[in-house]
Motif scaffolding. Structure first.
Motif, mmCIF file in Angstrom:
data_model
loop_
_atom_site.group_PDB
_atom_site.id
_atom_site.type_symbol
_atom_site.label_atom_id
_atom_site.label_comp_id
_atom_site.label_asym_id
_atom_site.label_seq_id
_atom_site.Cartn_x
_atom_site.Cartn_y
_atom_site.Cartn_z
ATOM 1 N N THR A 10 0.827 -1.212 0.000
ATOM 2 C CA THR A 10 0.000 0.000 0.000
ATOM 3 C C THR A 10 0.863 1.265 0.000
ATOM 4 N N VAL A 11 0.283 2.325 -0.525
ATOM 5 C CA VAL A 11 0.880 3.665 -0.418
ATOM 6 C C VAL A 11 -0.235 4.596 0.015
ATOM 7 N N ASP A 12 0.045 5.443 1.022
ATOM 8 C CA ASP A 12 -0.966 6.437 1.385
ATOM 9 C C ASP A 12 -0.336 7.816 1.503
ATOM 10 N N SER A 13 -1.202 8.813 1.710
ATOM 11 C CA SER A 13 -0.722 10.196 1.821
ATOM 12 C C SER A 13 -1.143 10.762 3.181
ATOM 13 N N PHE A 14 -1.054 9.922 4.200
ATOM 14 C CA PHE A 14 -1.457 10.331 5.549
ATOM 15 C C PHE A 14 -0.716 11.610 5.946
ATOM 16 N N ASP A 15 -1.451 12.678 6.227
ATOM 17 C CA ASP A 15 -0.760 13.964 6.406
ATOM 18 C C ASP A 15 -1.098 14.685 7.717
ATOM 19 N N THR A 16 -1.614 13.954 8.704
ATOM 20 C CA THR A 16 -1.776 14.565 10.034
ATOM 21 C C THR A 16 -0.421 14.445 10.736
ATOM 22 N N HIS A 17 0.406 15.512 10.601
ATOM 23 C CA HIS A 17 1.809 15.424 11.027
ATOM 24 C C HIS A 17 1.966 14.832 12.432
ATOM 25 N N ALA A 18 1.125 15.293 13.369
ATOM 26 C CA ALA A 18 1.303 14.883 14.769
ATOM 27 C C ALA A 18 1.050 13.394 14.970
ATOM 28 N N LYS A 19 0.290 12.783 14.082
ATOM 29 C CA LYS A 19 -0.063 11.374 14.291
ATOM 30 C C LYS A 19 0.728 10.418 13.397
ATOM 31 N N ILE A 20 1.711 10.933 12.691
ATOM 32 C CA ILE A 20 2.480 10.066 11.788
ATOM 33 C C ILE A 20 3.207 8.948 12.544
ATOM 34 N N PRO A 21 3.878 9.225 13.686
ATOM 35 C CA PRO A 21 4.602 8.130 14.361
ATOM 36 C C PRO A 21 3.680 6.961 14.731
ATOM 37 N N GLU A 22 2.525 7.280 15.236
ATOM 38 C CA GLU A 22 1.533 6.280 15.635
ATOM 39 C C GLU A 22 1.016 5.488 14.413
ATOM 40 N N HIS A 23 0.720 6.214 13.351
ATOM 41 C CA HIS A 23 0.264 5.574 12.114
ATOM 42 C C HIS A 23 1.357 4.649 11.573
ATOM 43 N N PHE A 24 2.594 5.138 11.592
ATOM 44 C CA PHE A 24 3.717 4.330 11.114
ATOM 45 C C PHE A 24 3.794 3.008 11.869
ATOM 46 N N LEU A 25 3.739 3.080 13.193
ATOM 47 C CA LEU A 25 3.881 1.865 14.011
ATOM 48 C C LEU A 25 2.762 0.867 13.729
ATOM 49 N N ALA A 26 1.536 1.382 13.602
ATOM 50 C CA ALA A 26 0.396 0.496 13.332
ATOM 51 C C ALA A 26 0.581 -0.229 11.991
ATOM 52 N N VAL A 27 0.992 0.537 10.958
ATOM 53 C CA VAL A 27 1.147 -0.057 9.627
ATOM 54 C C VAL A 27 2.360 -0.983 9.601
ATOM 55 N N ASP A 28 3.428 -0.580 10.269
ATOM 56 C CA ASP A 28 4.667 -1.353 10.242
ATOM 57 C C ASP A 28 4.451 -2.747 10.814
ATOM 58 N N LYS A 29 3.708 -2.811 11.915
ATOM 59 C CA LYS A 29 3.467 -4.094 12.581
ATOM 60 C C LYS A 29 2.737 -5.062 11.638
ATOM 61 N N ILE A 30 1.644 -4.559 11.074
ATOM 62 C CA ILE A 30 0.853 -5.397 10.150
ATOM 63 C C ILE A 30 1.693 -5.796 8.930
ATOM 64 N N ALA A 31 2.398 -4.828 8.372
ATOM 65 C CA ALA A 31 3.151 -5.086 7.138
ATOM 66 C C ALA A 31 4.209 -6.160 7.376
ATOM 67 N N LYS A 32 4.891 -6.078 8.505
ATOM 68 C CA LYS A 32 5.930 -7.090 8.779
ATOM 69 C C LYS A 32 5.314 -8.463 9.022
ATOM 70 N N GLU A 33 4.203 -8.492 9.754
ATOM 71 C CA GLU A 33 3.532 -9.771 10.002
ATOM 72 C C GLU A 33 3.103 -10.460 8.708
ATOM 73 N N HIS A 34 2.677 -9.636 7.736
ATOM 74 C CA HIS A 34 2.106 -10.220 6.519
ATOM 75 C C HIS A 34 3.042 -10.107 5.317
ATOM 76 N N GLN A 35 4.285 -9.730 5.582
ATOM 77 C CA GLN A 35 5.277 -9.606 4.503
ATOM 78 C C GLN A 35 4.775 -8.727 3.355
ATOM 79 N N LYS A 36 4.364 -7.541 3.742
ATOM 80 C CA LYS A 36 3.947 -6.546 2.764
ATOM 81 C C LYS A 36 4.782 -5.288 2.951
ATOM 82 N N THR A 37 4.752 -4.428 1.929
ATOM 83 C CA THR A 37 5.464 -3.159 1.988
ATOM 84 C C THR A 37 4.450 -2.037 1.894
ATOM 85 N N SER A 38 4.592 -1.043 2.775
ATOM 86 C CA SER A 38 3.682 0.100 2.753
ATOM 87 C C SER A 38 4.505 1.375 2.875
#
Lengths: 324, 324
Positions: free
Chosen positions: A86-114
């Motif tokens: 997946t690619v997104d344009s998530f642009d709520t600057h203050a919430k990027i770290p949290e969004h990153f962690l949520a996506v990173d966990k799923i992506a690594k579990e399922h061998q995907k790249t986001s």
């Protein structure tokens, strides 16, 4: 061919549809929407209901998520990254770290790249803030936005009693930019960096002077800025200020490499269509996303993590020969 | 700390010495020169004969090679990459592919990392040519150089009989740049893109008009350009045109994301010291070189291969929080 799905079809999704046509190594599998497909008029691409996305799983190399940052992407990006790159344009600057962690966990579990938070800010501007600071450790970076329409400020104008319609442009303060480039050290707040220009349509019988003062003195929005107000007709507003979605801006770093030795780094965009340009950046990073997945670089990524060579379909040999 | 050696100590080496002082995670082990060390006056850093480099092998994480592209680097970079991670600024564009292959072979054999052709052109400008083209596949990229002194053209002026001394500036043609940004499609040669400004000191009794015409009509160098000639005193030349080494330039891409929808991408540098800025870019990539070597990414690399996060000492978390 890189096979792309567009998820969500507003201005950004429409821009992605156009951008894919400019990239000869990409094909659009379809647009996936929560609306009834028959109510969506695309520019010729097939439109499917969102539920169809899973059925086309094997035909899709990457999903470009074109929903909003407020409610769509925080839910959609982690969810869809279970099954798709997946690619997104998530642009709520203050919430990027949290969004990153949520996506990173799923992506690594399922061998995907986001790749998250792609566009021009966050995106290309972020890249330039990082590169400029890395090269010139001593100095100051400033980001200017505009000339572009600010939706929030336009709304504030329309709430003024007697105003029928309005558009507000945020414009970088050129005088400040020139003084910074000349090496002046300035203590600037966000308010010094931009001026505000308002185009206002009055209701019949409204008091022009009164409304002008009310705008210029409006706290938070206008009172601390250099604000100009133009009164125009609805027709002029429609024809000159509601066509296209221009935007742009500048990342400026003025640094010193030794005592008094000034170096100016300036990255500027002047965009006739903000959503189409953002979409074009996202499509280049969608290519990178698929190439990184092919190399088994799984997990969430940002523009900082992606080597520039992944953005292009040109081979490394051609890059070294013709672009270096 | 990243432990750096400077190999070769001209203007660029001097710039690297200064740049290392601006980077708190770097320490300079020494300057290595073919000259007699006692004849080299550094800015406080230890100076060693070249032969000493091998003895300090265990103390050095990366060698920054500051020799010339004509004869030094084609020999030095492959040779030293047997034992060291290296960064060079090889800038003979036509020979980059060959240089890359030579360095890549050695680097892979010896498990070293080498980033070649680093600076601003090749370097940052290359990066922007690639990114701009990837984002805006339909459009045109132009590179402008200057305002800066051209050594070759200054030499040509000095060869004119009756000229005592001279400096020539290459200056981007601003009118052309504005027309391109406005969306005009122009067929441009290198000659349309720049104007030339000459500052000339005459020998006593020389014929000013005759020399001016001779310059303006000089084939290859000036006849096809818009050339201005100023006659000044040696004193003015020394004080106003031989201090510092200013340079800069611009990578401009004007593209379309859909019919008639213009997008302008503009990356500009305005440098008071060309060698110090080039050195600052190289030092950031020296950090990347060591970090890539730590991750066992061996072989030759260019700016295209390096993810931006490697340029900084900031952690990925901080980057996402504060720079995205």
């Amino acid at each position: 061919m890189i096979r792309v799905a567009i998820v969500g079809y507003g201005n950004l999704g429409r821009g992605v549809e156009k951008a894919i046509k400019k990239n000869s190594d990409m094909s659009l599998i379809g647009i996936f929407t929560r609306r009834k497909p028959e109510t969506v008029s695309s520019e010729g691409s097939p439109v499917f209901p969102m539920a169809e996305l899973m059925n086309k799983k094997e035909d899709i190399d990457v999903c470009i998520l074109c929903g909003g940052s407020a409610t769509d992407l925080p839910e959609q990006t982690p969810k869809l990254t279970q099954w798709f790159n997946t690619v997104d344009s998530f642009d709520t600057h203050a919430k990027i770290p949290e969004h990153f962690l949520a996506v990173d966990k799923i992506a690594k579990e399922h061998q995907k790249t986001s790749i998250i938070s792609v566009g021009w800010d966050p995106g290309l501007f972020s890249l330039n803030r990082l590169i400029a600071k890395s090269i010139l450790p001593q100095g100051e970076t400033l980001t200017f936005w505009g000339k572009g329409v600010s939706q929030g400020h336009s709304d504030a104008l329309r709430r003024v009693s007697g105003v029928a319609d309005a558009v507000q442009y945020t414009i970088p303060n050129d005088e400040i930019i020139e003084r910074l480039k000349a090496g002046e050290k300035l203590e600037l707040t966000a308010r010094d960096k931009h001026v505000r220009e308002c185009f206002v349509v009055l209701e019949e019988g409204a008091d022009q002077e009164k409304i002008k003062n009310e705008i210029i003195e409006m706290p938070n929005y206008f009172s601390d800025y250099d604000t100009t107000v133009h009164f125009i007709s609805q027709k002029t507003l429609e024809s000159e200020h509601k066509q296209g979605m221009p935007h742009g801006g500048k990342v400026l770093r003025v640094g010193e490499t030794s005592e008094g030795m000034k170096q100016v780094y300036d990255f500027s965009l002047d965009l006739q269509s903000n959503p189409e340009f953002t979409a074009s950046v996202i499509v280049a990073y969608a290519r990178a996303c698929v190439r990184l997945a092919d190399e088994k670089v799984y997990g969430a990524q940002t523009v900082f993590d992606v080597a520039p060579k992944y953005l292009t379909q040109l081979s490394d040999d051609v890059l070294r020969k013709d672009y270096l």
